[in-house]
Design an enzyme around this catalytic site. Structure first.
Site, PDB file in Angstrom:
ATOM      1  N   THR A 104      42.218  29.828  43.424  1.00  0.00           N
ATOM      2  CA  THR A 104      41.358  28.558  44.361  1.00  0.00           C
ATOM      3  C   THR A 104      40.194  28.122  42.731  1.00  0.00           C
ATOM      4  OG1 THR A 104      38.984  30.996  44.440  1.00  0.00           O
ATOM      5  CG2 THR A 104      41.212  29.571  46.460  1.00  0.00           C
ATOM      6  N   LYS A 105      40.672  28.588  41.877  1.00  0.00           N
ATOM      7  CA  LYS A 105      39.975  28.469  40.910  1.00  0.00           C
ATOM      8  C   LYS A 105      40.103  26.710  39.948  1.00  0.00           C
ATOM      9  CE  LYS A 105      37.229  31.829  40.873  1.00  0.00           C
ATOM     10  NZ  LYS A 105      37.751  32.830  41.637  1.00  0.00           N
ATOM     11  N   PRO A 106      39.253  26.651  39.030  1.00  0.00           N
ATOM     12  CA  PRO A 106      39.548  25.113  38.918  1.00  0.00           C
ATOM     13  C   PRO A 106      40.624  25.503  38.258  1.00  0.00           C
ATOM     14  CG  PRO A 106      37.213  25.697  38.115  1.00  0.00           C
ATOM     15  CD  PRO A 106      38.110  27.015  38.994  1.00  0.00           C
TER      16      PRO A 106
END
Length: 372
Positions: free
Chosen positions: A183-185
């Protein structure tokens, strides 16, 4: 179609990168991990060294251990974080000491950090919640005044800045840990990285991430030494190959999330909510509304009935049964963190959101809040 609150930005480039690794037959301990570490260092300005690891949790544990945090020590952190932050501290045998947040930034309150320092305090572990950087200048001054280490939990903050310096390259920090969870950038699927200007620290972490193995450069690869206690925290080649492609998308993704956050702020300005702090240096990893006079769980259920996914970041640590028992904090401790938790909801924000997705999310929020 259902719009999730987060979705990784994966396309043919990542698929091709993984296929290329599979064709080499080298799936771990190869060139991709090294290239990934170098790409992160270049992104941050090349004044740092990087150790890629299997998760940000592993990175926090290694950095704390390499900096000498051990049983009997105390590390000050925030109650408003994922359990991994305190878990990494506890894995060293040290005690996580929680202090409340600043209700404006939602990050750890520096004044409360200083008030919590004891002779056993060895480090401060700030968390850059939602991608908004903590007050690193103030925390750095506190650390220097008391002779403490700073280990940044930057799981959500790759691409964010503070005072014009990218998180990971802020002076005064001993180590910064990033996450490359789905879910991270930027994602590897799973993965993390330890970043530091202290190259000896990074070398210690590199040895510990793979069983404490040390390989002298003048010896055959099989002739290694186990120089100390280690762990199985290394990153594999496929994950690193995905991460290499993702680093190239970081700034574009940040700009796309900034546009979504700006659209949300404009659309929600007249609603019974508290808008997130608008800071041009944040990466907008999460967009969190605080609902006023609206029951949060009801709101999430209504949004999901309209096909819009939401989440909550986070239930305070001392409200989880394990940490309540282990740390002994009462449920009414840290009133700012608790008040925020009762009101907070994370809305969809990710680089692949289409304009029509953003418009649907806005319409759903307005419909739910204005028709209640």
């Amino acid at each position: 179609m259902f719009i999730p609150f987060a979705r990784p930005d994966i396309d043919d480039a990542e698929i091709a990168a993984v296929v290329a690794v599979l064709k080499t037959g080298i799936l771990t301990g190869g060139a991709q991990v090294t290239a990934f570490e170098q790409a992160i260092a270049r992104y941050l300005g090349n004044d740092v060294a990087v150790a890629a690891v299997s998760s940000a949790t592993a990175g926090l544990h290694l950095a704390l251990t390499a900096l000498g945090i051990s049983p009997g020590d105390e590390v000050i952190t925030t109650p408003l974080t994922f359990t991994a932050t305190a878990e990494a501290i506890a894995l060293t045998g040290a005690r996580p000491v929680l202090v409340d947040i600043d209700p404006d930034t939602l990050n750890i309150d520096p004044a409360q950090v200083e008030a919590a320092i004891t002779p056993r305090t060895k480090a401060i572990l700030p968390v850059h919640l939602t991608g908004l950087a903590c007050q690193m200048d103030v925390l750095g001054a506190i650390a220097r005044r008391w002779g403490l280490k700073i280990i940044e939990d930057a799981a959500q903050a790759l691409g964010s800045s503070f005072g014009g310096k990218l998180v990971g390259a802020i002076p005064g920090s001993n180590a910064t840990i990033f996450s490359f969870h789905a879910t991270k950038p930027a994602t590897c699927g799973e993965g993390g990285a330890i970043v530091s200007g202290d190259r000896e620290l990074i070398e210690r972490c590199r040895e510990m991430r793979l069983h404490g193995i040390h390989r002298p450069s003048n010896r055959p690869r099989w002739d290694y030494d186990v120089a100390g206690l280690g762990y199985k925290y290394n990153l594999n080649e496929m994950a690193a190959a995905i991460g290499l492609t993702q680093i190239q998308k970081l700034d574009k993704g940040r700009d796309l999330r900034l546009a979504i956050a700006s659209a949300y702020n404009s659309a929600f300005a007249d609603l019974p909510v508290l808008l997130p702090k608008n800071d041009i240096e944040r990466n907008w990893h999460l967009y969190v509304l605080q609902l006023l006079d609206v029951e949060r769980d009801w709101f999430i259920a209504q949004m999901e009935s309209l096909g819009i996914g939401c989440s909550v970041h986070y239930k305070p640590l001392h409200w989880h049964s394990f940490w309540a028992k282990t740390l002994g904090y009462d449920a009414d401790c840290f009133p700012h963190a608790v008040a925020y938790f009762r009101r907070c909801v994370s809305l969809p924000i990710y680089a692949g959101m289409k304009n029509e997705d953003v418009e649907r999310a806005i319409a759903a929020v307005r419909n739910v809040l204005l028709s209640r």
